[in-house]
Design an enzyme around this catalytic site. Structure first.
Site, PDB file in Angstrom:
ATOM      1  N   CYS A 135       3.466   2.833  -0.801  1.00  0.00           N
ATOM      2  CA  CYS A 135       2.958   1.629  -1.451  1.00  0.00           C
ATOM      3  C   CYS A 135       2.362   0.677  -0.424  1.00  0.00           C
ATOM      4  O   CYS A 135       3.095  -0.014   0.304  1.00  0.00           O
ATOM      5  CB  CYS A 135       4.085   0.943  -2.231  1.00  0.00           C
ATOM      6  SG  CYS A 135       3.594  -0.616  -2.985  1.00  0.00           S
ATOM      7  N   CYS A 138       3.231  -2.997  -1.107  1.00  0.00           N
ATOM      8  CA  CYS A 138       4.601  -3.372  -0.740  1.00  0.00           C
ATOM      9  C   CYS A 138       4.756  -3.546   0.769  1.00  0.00           C
ATOM     10  O   CYS A 138       5.394  -4.496   1.238  1.00  0.00           O
ATOM     11  CB  CYS A 138       5.590  -2.305  -1.205  1.00  0.00           C
ATOM     12  SG  CYS A 138       5.428  -1.811  -2.930  1.00  0.00           S
ATOM     13  N   ASP A 139       4.187  -2.606   1.529  1.00  0.00           N
ATOM     14  CA  ASP A 139       4.526  -2.529   2.951  1.00  0.00           C
ATOM     15  C   ASP A 139       3.376  -2.819   3.903  1.00  0.00           C
ATOM     16  O   ASP A 139       3.599  -2.924   5.120  1.00  0.00           O
ATOM     17  CB  ASP A 139       5.082  -1.130   3.258  1.00  0.00           C
ATOM     18  CG  ASP A 139       6.358  -0.852   2.471  1.00  0.00           C
ATOM     19  OD1 ASP A 139       7.135  -1.797   2.278  1.00  0.00           O
ATOM     20  OD2 ASP A 139       6.561   0.297   2.045  1.00  0.00           O
TER      21      ASP A 139
END
Length: 310
Positions: A135, A138-139
């Site tokens: 992701c 997300c990261d």
């Protein structure tokens, strides 16, 4: 037998499940929506949605799901957080097995979506959360001014690689073929971005590192040649695996594990419908999930009416 707990149980609260819940609640069907994580599904991992109708400037994935959930809650649809272990068909209803109890319903809509597919290479599992991610949204911020590898060649891979350039100083996009599979407009963005270098005809053979990702070993699928590539992060976008393991004995699945339905979202089991990314179909987008959810709820309503009136 005692009365069933609900007329309809919807499993999964992504765009398909939320839409099915909206239609069912507005039709005054006694419905329960079950979600094992947070409502939203894969959309919560999408930074920006640019192709959902009604938002000319685009909309963040989080905001879109927030709006969908608020609309569903306006019609008092109950949403519970639980993991569905199995769905068992009974003579005239279904038993839904949860970790702490069983609940019953006359009809089921499965809208459990899918999860990112793993590469299944050395180092992937060991370095999960230590530089290996599925992701970018997300990261990505953890890799500011670093070099990262993105793997894949479809829409998601290209969208995520583009997003990663907000943070990373360099993004290597690894693709096993000699041309991308993404929409042309996404391909153009990739090929015109100075921060992105596409590595053609290649696959990741190994992810290297001890306490964190230090690089990957690439193999050219045409020549067999291998080479090392230094990087601090590896983002894998190679497709989806359907979340259907709990219903493999309930309905027919295709060769990849997606649920087979007819155009009305009906599965091989009467009273069970499927919608969204867990369904075997050509296109998996938010817009198609919404359409699936609406159709599934409407079909379930007809099924319930036919059951009630013989």
């Amino acid at each position: 037998m005692p009365p069933v707990d609900h007329e309809l149980i919807i499993v999964g609260a992504g765009p398909a499940g939320l839409t099915a819940g909206l239609y069912a609640a507005r039709s005054r069907i006694n419905t329960l929506l079950i979600e094992r994580l947070s409502p939203g599904g894969q959309v919560l991992n999408t930074d920006w949605v640019d192709n959902y109708p009604g938002f000319p400037e685009g909309v963040s994935g989080f905001e879109l799901i927030d709006l969908m959930r608020a609309q569903v809650e306006r019609f008092d649809l109950p949403i519970v957080s639980a993991q569905v272990i199995q769905i068992l068909p009974q003579e005239d209803h279904f038993s839904v097995l949860l970790p702490e109890k069983n609940i019953t319903a006359k009809a089921i809509i499965i809208a459990t979506g899918s999860a990112p597919r793993k590469l299944e290479v050395a180092g992937e599992k060991e370095l999960g959360g230590k530089g290996v991610s599925y992701c970018g949204t997300c990261d990505g911020p953890f890799f500011r001014d670093q070099t990262v590898v993105a793997v894949g060649g479809g829409d998601t891979a290209c969208q995520e690689a583009q997003y990663l350039t907000r943070f990373a100083k360099k993004v290597y996009l690894i693709h096993r073929r000699n041309e991308l599979r993404a929409q042309k407009i996404l391909q153009e963005k990739i090929l015109n971005n100075d921060k992105i270098q596409v590595v053609w005809d290649s696959v990741v053979e190994r992810i290297q590192g001890e306490k964190g990702v230090e690089g990957v070993v690439l193999k050219n699928v045409k020549t067999g040649e291998t080479k090392d590539l230094s990087a601090e992060g590896v983002f894998i976008f190679t497709g989806l695996t359907p979340t259907t393991e709990f219903c493999c004995d309930l309905v027919d699945l295709d060769g990849k594990g997606f649920i087979i339905t007819d155009p009305e979202m009906a599965t091989s089991r009467a009273g069970v419908f499927a919608a969204g990314d867990c369904r075997s179909k050509l296109l998996r987008q938010i817009s198609t999930a919404v359409g699936d959810g609406a159709t599934a709820a409407f079909a379930a309503e007809h099924y319930l009416e036919s059951e009630d009136h013989g």
